[in-house]
Design a protein around this motif. Structure first.
Motif, PDB file in Angstrom:
ATOM      1  N   ASN A 129       4.291  -3.553  -2.535  1.00 55.55           N
ATOM      2  CA  ASN A 129       5.538  -4.155  -2.093  1.00 55.55           C
ATOM      3  C   ASN A 129       5.744  -3.809  -0.622  1.00 55.55           C
ATOM      4  OD1 ASN A 129       6.003  -5.101  -4.649  1.00 55.55           O
ATOM      5  ND2 ASN A 129       7.551  -3.576  -5.174  1.00 55.55           N
ATOM      6  N   TRP A 130       6.291  -4.737   0.141  1.00 56.65           N
ATOM      7  CA  TRP A 130       6.498  -4.454   1.564  1.00 56.65           C
ATOM      8  C   TRP A 130       7.887  -4.903   1.999  1.00 56.65           C
ATOM      9  CZ3 TRP A 130       7.448  -8.525   4.955  1.00 56.65           C
ATOM     10  CH2 TRP A 130       7.149  -9.808   4.461  1.00 56.65           C
ATOM     11  N   ASN A 131       8.384  -4.242   3.022  1.00 55.72           N
ATOM     12  CA  ASN A 131       9.690  -4.572   3.591  1.00 55.72           C
ATOM     13  C   ASN A 131       9.638  -4.287   5.091  1.00 55.72           C
ATOM     14  OD1 ASN A 131      12.467  -3.721   4.622  1.00 55.72           O
ATOM     15  ND2 ASN A 131      13.023  -4.522   2.601  1.00 55.72           N
ATOM     16  N   ILE A 132      10.015  -5.299   5.906  1.00 58.29           N
ATOM     17  CA  ILE A 132       9.989  -5.159   7.364  1.00 58.29           C
ATOM     18  C   ILE A 132      11.347  -5.563   7.938  1.00 58.29           C
ATOM     19  CG2 ILE A 132       9.040  -6.143   9.485  1.00 58.29           C
ATOM     20  CD1 ILE A 132       6.363  -6.244   8.213  1.00 58.29           C
ATOM     21  N   ARG A 133      11.810  -4.775   8.940  1.00 55.42           N
ATOM     22  CA  ARG A 133      13.075  -5.089   9.618  1.00 55.42           C
ATOM     23  C   ARG A 133      12.917  -4.901  11.130  1.00 55.42           C
ATOM     24  NH1 ARG A 133      17.571  -1.384   7.878  1.00 55.42           N
ATOM     25  NH2 ARG A 133      15.865   0.113   7.648  1.00 55.42           N
ATOM     26  N   THR A 134      13.496  -5.820  11.859  1.00 56.91           N
ATOM     27  CA  THR A 134      13.631  -5.673  13.312  1.00 56.91           C
ATOM     28  C   THR A 134      15.107  -5.892  13.663  1.00 56.91           C
ATOM     29  OG1 THR A 134      13.344  -8.006  13.901  1.00 56.91           O
ATOM     30  CG2 THR A 134      11.335  -6.716  13.535  1.00 56.91           C
ATOM     31  N   TRP A 135      15.456  -5.774  14.894  1.00 54.05           N
ATOM     32  CA  TRP A 135      16.850  -5.994  15.295  1.00 54.05           C
ATOM     33  C   TRP A 135      17.251  -7.463  15.227  1.00 54.05           C
ATOM     34  CZ3 TRP A 135      18.103  -8.778  19.812  1.00 54.05           C
ATOM     35  CH2 TRP A 135      17.011  -9.138  20.616  1.00 54.05           C
ATOM     36  N   ILE A 136      16.196  -8.319  15.020  1.00 49.23           N
ATOM     37  CA  ILE A 136      16.492  -9.750  14.947  1.00 49.23           C
ATOM     38  C   ILE A 136      16.531 -10.244  13.505  1.00 49.23           C
ATOM     39  CG2 ILE A 136      15.723 -12.061  15.644  1.00 49.23           C
ATOM     40  CD1 ILE A 136      14.372 -10.811  18.046  1.00 49.23           C
ATOM     41  N   PHE A 137      15.546  -9.826  12.674  1.00 52.57           N
ATOM     42  CA  PHE A 137      15.448 -10.358  11.314  1.00 52.57           C
ATOM     43  C   PHE A 137      14.771  -9.326  10.417  1.00 52.57           C
ATOM     44  CE2 PHE A 137      12.115 -12.109  14.061  1.00 52.57           C
ATOM     45  CZ  PHE A 137      11.006 -11.474  13.532  1.00 52.57           C
ATOM     46  N   LYS A 138      14.713  -9.652   9.127  1.00 55.84           N
ATOM     47  CA  LYS A 138      14.040  -8.799   8.146  1.00 55.84           C
ATOM     48  C   LYS A 138      13.404  -9.681   7.078  1.00 55.84           C
ATOM     49  CE  LYS A 138      18.153  -8.028   5.292  1.00 55.84           C
ATOM     50  NZ  LYS A 138      19.035  -6.999   4.693  1.00 55.84           N
ATOM     51  N   ASP A 139      12.413  -9.112   6.392  1.00 58.83           N
ATOM     52  CA  ASP A 139      11.735  -9.851   5.322  1.00 58.83           C
ATOM     53  C   ASP A 139      11.099  -8.839   4.372  1.00 58.83           C
ATOM     54  OD1 ASP A 139      10.781 -11.900   3.787  1.00 58.83           O
ATOM     55  OD2 ASP A 139       9.322 -12.641   5.242  1.00 58.83           O
ATOM     56  N   SER A 140      10.781  -9.273   3.143  1.00 58.51           N
ATOM     57  CA  SER A 140      10.143  -8.407   2.136  1.00 58.51           C
ATOM     58  C   SER A 140       9.392  -9.276   1.150  1.00 58.51           C
ATOM     59  CB  SER A 140      11.191  -7.560   1.400  1.00 58.51           C
ATOM     60  OG  SER A 140      12.094  -8.395   0.699  1.00 58.51           O
ATOM     61  N   GLY A 141       8.558  -8.657   0.351  1.00 68.13           N
ATOM     62  CA  GLY A 141       7.801  -9.384  -0.654  1.00 68.13           C
ATOM     63  C   GLY A 141       6.649  -8.561  -1.193  1.00 68.13           C
ATOM     64  N   ARG A 142       5.695  -9.262  -1.820  1.00 65.13           N
ATOM     65  CA  ARG A 142       4.474  -8.622  -2.333  1.00 65.13           C
ATOM     66  C   ARG A 142       3.346  -8.856  -1.347  1.00 65.13           C
ATOM     67  NH1 ARG A 142       4.070  -4.854  -5.624  1.00 65.13           N
ATOM     68  NH2 ARG A 142       2.125  -5.641  -6.490  1.00 65.13           N
ATOM     69  N   GLY A 143       2.357  -7.970  -1.406  1.00 65.28           N
ATOM     70  CA  GLY A 143       1.226  -8.130  -0.513  1.00 65.28           C
ATOM     71  C   GLY A 143      -0.061  -7.627  -1.143  1.00 65.28           C
ATOM     72  N   THR A 144      -1.181  -8.127  -0.631  1.00 65.40           N
ATOM     73  CA  THR A 144      -2.513  -7.708  -1.076  1.00 65.40           C
ATOM     74  C   THR A 144      -3.302  -7.254   0.145  1.00 65.40           C
ATOM     75  OG1 THR A 144      -2.495  -9.282  -2.896  1.00 65.40           O
ATOM     76  CG2 THR A 144      -4.634  -8.390  -2.253  1.00 65.40           C
ATOM     77  N   VAL A 145      -3.934  -6.112   0.020  1.00 63.15           N
ATOM     78  CA  VAL A 145      -4.744  -5.560   1.110  1.00 63.15           C
ATOM     79  C   VAL A 145      -6.185  -5.455   0.633  1.00 63.15           C
ATOM     80  CG1 VAL A 145      -5.081  -3.636   2.696  1.00 63.15           C
ATOM     81  CG2 VAL A 145      -2.769  -4.235   1.940  1.00 63.15           C
ATOM     82  N   HIS A 146      -7.105  -5.979   1.407  1.00 63.59           N
ATOM     83  CA  HIS A 146      -8.538  -5.814   1.113  1.00 63.59           C
ATOM     84  C   HIS A 146      -9.148  -4.988   2.237  1.00 63.59           C
ATOM     85  CE1 HIS A 146     -12.447  -6.664  -0.612  1.00 63.59           C
ATOM     86  NE2 HIS A 146     -12.884  -6.966   0.618  1.00 63.59           N
ATOM     87  N   ILE A 147      -9.657  -3.830   1.876  1.00 64.15           N
ATOM     88  CA  ILE A 147     -10.258  -2.915   2.852  1.00 64.15           C
ATOM     89  C   ILE A 147     -11.762  -2.888   2.607  1.00 64.15           C
ATOM     90  CG2 ILE A 147     -10.246  -0.578   3.793  1.00 64.15           C
ATOM     91  CD1 ILE A 147      -7.477  -0.240   2.501  1.00 64.15           C
ATOM     92  N   SER A 148     -12.542  -3.156   3.631  1.00 67.27           N
ATOM     93  CA  SER A 148     -14.001  -3.197   3.489  1.00 67.27           C
ATOM     94  C   SER A 148     -14.661  -2.275   4.513  1.00 67.27           C
ATOM     95  CB  SER A 148     -14.495  -4.633   3.667  1.00 67.27           C
ATOM     96  OG  SER A 148     -14.153  -5.124   4.954  1.00 67.27           O
ATOM     97  N   LYS A 149     -15.973  -2.107   4.328  1.00 60.63           N
ATOM     98  CA  LYS A 149     -16.782  -1.269   5.223  1.00 60.63           C
ATOM     99  C   LYS A 149     -16.218   0.154   5.303  1.00 60.63           C
ATOM    100  CE  LYS A 149     -18.264  -5.222   7.993  1.00 60.63           C
ATOM    101  NZ  LYS A 149     -18.293  -5.840   9.353  1.00 60.63           N
ATOM    102  N   VAL A 150     -15.901   0.704   4.114  1.00 54.43           N
ATOM    103  CA  VAL A 150     -15.404   2.080   4.042  1.00 54.43           C
ATOM    104  C   VAL A 150     -16.589   3.025   3.847  1.00 54.43           C
ATOM    105  CG1 VAL A 150     -13.930   3.698   2.783  1.00 54.43           C
ATOM    106  CG2 VAL A 150     -13.217   1.310   3.053  1.00 54.43           C
ATOM    107  N   PHE A 151     -16.642   4.077   4.655  1.00 55.15           N
ATOM    108  CA  PHE A 151     -17.700   5.076   4.566  1.00 55.15           C
ATOM    109  C   PHE A 151     -17.062   6.453   4.383  1.00 55.15           C
ATOM    110  CE2 PHE A 151     -19.659   1.522   6.597  1.00 55.15           C
ATOM    111  CZ  PHE A 151     -20.986   1.543   6.187  1.00 55.15           C
ATOM    112  N   VAL A 152     -17.558   7.196   3.389  1.00 52.38           N
ATOM    113  CA  VAL A 152     -17.044   8.537   3.114  1.00 52.38           C
ATOM    114  C   VAL A 152     -18.219   9.501   3.049  1.00 52.38           C
ATOM    115  CG1 VAL A 152     -15.723   9.990   1.530  1.00 52.38           C
ATOM    116  CG2 VAL A 152     -15.144   7.569   1.760  1.00 52.38           C
ATOM    117  N   THR A 153     -18.110  10.604   3.774  1.00 51.98           N
ATOM    118  CA  THR A 153     -19.121  11.665   3.722  1.00 51.98           C
ATOM    119  C   THR A 153     -18.438  12.966   3.337  1.00 51.98           C
ATOM    120  OG1 THR A 153     -20.447  10.594   5.433  1.00 51.98           O
ATOM    121  CG2 THR A 153     -20.895  12.919   4.989  1.00 51.98           C
ATOM    122  N   VAL A 154     -18.912  13.573   2.256  1.00 47.32           N
ATOM    123  CA  VAL A 154     -18.309  14.813   1.758  1.00 47.32           C
ATOM    124  C   VAL A 154     -19.403  15.867   1.621  1.00 47.32           C
ATOM    125  CG1 VAL A 154     -16.989  15.896  -0.099  1.00 47.32           C
ATOM    126  CG2 VAL A 154     -16.606  13.492   0.459  1.00 47.32           C
TER     127      VAL A 154
END
Length: 478
Positions: free
Chosen positions: A108-133
């Protein structure tokens, strides 16, 4: 995801003095490591798809003002892990590399500025992730087995965000302000989540003991005897593999001989159990008196043992009374049984004595005679329920007269009846004990599948694949 690998490798973590030749060798082949990786990745994927991240609240600079944002109900819906590897480092470190991974997140996301605001659902796709442990497995005798988190690094490439809301024409404008906090969250939370997973592994390892109880009489020490040897196609682990009387770590009179596992790679795991292991077992049970037993009339399964049986062969025995007296047979091992492993042959020689005693009407006991005995047996092996089990077969018995209170007699005349008693009473009793089995090194939820046993000169080789039985934990929140 490391749990399966640590289950296969946990024997390399068991602490102990790093000196003598091992009594047991473990070899993990590339086939085993590949299986560990596959199962580990699947476990990681399942765990990540249940992951919920903390809400993100903050602001980003926007022209003359700020874009205030709130991202909530963040959870992973899909994970792809196309590439991963696990390798061993010098000094017993382990390196995990996950490459080119991707994940999809709902929020869920919500954004506000001094001019307007908006909210809703969102999808994020993250690729090319590298993890070294990198994590370490200290080899010392200062405490329980442990595994510690050493370092972690996460990098991500592309972040694609799709938003649903009222002011759709401005979404592309907002997206660039959401990428930064999402990227920071990924980098910030990935390593702590992996650390939490390693802590779960550490709990498992700390619950495992290098010393395992075999039964009431004996224990076995599976702690490490030297540092793990890492080669390109396999990893070799040397374990003490010594058996001792329960609660009494007595030094064995035996020294472990050097031996080498043959160059094989068809199975995931190889366990080579040396002659020394079985020799210390023999010593431990001899010390505990396990090879001694008494056969009396009431415990004999097939017929009554009495003076009448022996009186028909030894005239002096018949003179005790007209009515037959019950007879007891006291068997004692007088020396530590000798173990010999040759190709396709597991031999055990037991030297001892058999005292024959008459139970008189007043319940006193009168020794009739004592025989020296040498028993040659062979053992066949099998594996059931993660235990090595044996079955004893009587090959040959030799008798000689040690002492007699009923005059001299021809021992050969007694051999048939005494051999029959040993075959019907002693051997079944021994096999009942052997059927309880020796516990193999604890592999923490790793089950041996299709194990195959071969007997070589100086050691027993178990070739096996494995199956990991994942145990679900109670749900916890991060």
């Amino acid at each position: 995801m490391l749990k399966i690998c640590c289950s296969l490798l946990l024997l390399s973590l068991l602490s102990g003095q790093l000196t003598a030749n091992p009594g047991l060798k473990v070899r993990i082949t590339q086939k085993g490591l590949e299986y560990a990786k596959e199962v580990g990745l699947e476990i990681l994927k399942q765990n990540m798809e249940k992951e919920h991240f903390p809400d993100l609240t903050g602001h980003e600079k926007f022209g003359l003002g700020n874009v205030k944002y709130n991202i909530s109900r963040i959870h992973v819906t899909a994970v792809e892990l196309p590439s991963a590897s696990i390798s061993l480092l010098p000094e017993s470190g382990i390196k995990l590399v996950i490459g080119n991974a991707s994940l999809t997140i709902d929020m869920n996301w919500n954004i506000r500025t001094w001019i307007f605001k908006d909210s809703g659902r969102g999808t994020v796709h993250i690729s090319k992730v590298f993890v070294t442990v990198i994590f370490s497995t200290p080899l010392d005798n200062t405490g329980p087995t442990s595994i510690s988190f050493t370092s972690c690094q996460t990098t991500s490439g592309d972040i694609d965000i799709k938003l649903n809301g009222k002011t759709g024409f401005l979404h592309n404008f907002f997206i660039k302000y959401l990428k930064k906090p999402i990227h920071r969250s990924l980098v910030t939370n990935s390593c702590p989540n992996i650390r939490a997973g390693i802590q779960l592994i550490d709990e498992d390892l700390r619950s495992l003991n290098a010393v395992m109880q075999i039964d009431d009489l004996a224990e076995v020490d599976y702690s490490l005897s030297s540092s793990p040897a890492v080669f390109r196609p396999f990893i070799d682990l040397d374990l003490k593999g010594v058996v001792f009387p329960a609660g009494n770590y007595t030094d064995s009179p035996y020294m472990a001989a050097s031996f080498t596992i043959p160059d094989q790679s068809d199975s995931m795991l190889y366990l080579a159990i040396s002659e020394y292991f079985f020799q210390t077992s023999s010593f431990a049970y001899y010390t505990a008196g396990a090879f001694n037993m008494t056969i009396a009339e009431e415990t004999c399964s097939y017929f009554n043992i009495n003076t009448e049986i022996f009186g028909s062969i030894i005239p002096e025995v018949a003179k005790y009374s007209v009515a037959p007296y019950p007879v007891m047979l006291k068997l004692m091992s007088t020396e530590i049984p000798i173990i010999s492993l040759q190709r396709d042959s597991f031999m055990v020689q037991i030297q001892g004595s058999m005292e024959v005693l008459a139970v008189l009407p007043d319940l006193t006991i009168q020794s009739l005679f004592t025989l020296n005995i040498v028993v040659n047996t062979s053992i066949s092996l099998n594996i059931f329920d993660q235990k090595l089990m044996g079955s004893l077969c009587l090959n040959r018995i030799q008798f000689s007269l040690a002492h007699s209170n009923v005059g001299s007699f021809e021992v050969l005349l007694l051999e048939n009846i005494l051999s029959y008693i040993l075959q019907t009473e002693v051997i079944p009793s021994a096999n009942a004990k052997l059927s309880k089995g020796f516990p193999l090194p604890n592999l923490a939820n790793v089950i041996l599948t299709r194990p195959h046993i071969t007997i070589e000169e100086g050691y027993v080789l178990i070739s096996t694949d494995v199956r990991y039985k994942h145990q679900r934990r109670k749900e916890t929140t991060c």
